[in-house]
Scaffold this motif. Structure first.
Motif: not given
Length: 101
Positions: A20-24, A27-28, A60
């Motif tokens: 989840r953090r990696r995806l955020r 995306r950032l 994040v």
């Protein structure tokens, strides 16, 4: 000196074990630059925008588990193809065109 003349290229690589953090993080970073490898981005930013990006990344990540490497490659206007090249499959890095304000 125009704002374009102050833009710096930064190579950003990350190691974030949590999905989840990696995806955020990804995306950032996609909002600021180009993905050139799975966990590596190139961003061309004014110093103030880089600070804004760093602030967003701090919100994040978990600093106890995650790692983000930021490498300043220098002023965009001084970089040449020899300074930024590939071996093997090449990824596209967006060229900064004229700035329209």
């Amino acid at each position: 000196m125009s704002s374009r003349d102050r833009m710096r290229r930064t190579l950003i690589a990350y190691d974030v074990p949590d999905d989840r953090r990696r995806l955020r993080v990804a995306r950032l970073l996609e909002q600021y630059g180009d993905r050139i490898q799975y966990s590596v981005f190139v961003v061309d930013l004014l110093p103030s925008k880089l600070l804004q990006l760093k602030s967003g990344l701090k919100e994040v990540i978990d600093p106890r588990a995650d790692s983000i490497l930021l490498c300043d490659l220098g002023l965009v206007k001084t970089l040449t193809e020899a300074d930024f090249s590939y071996m093997g499959q090449q990824r596209t890095v967006t060229q900064q065109g004229p700035m329209i304000l």
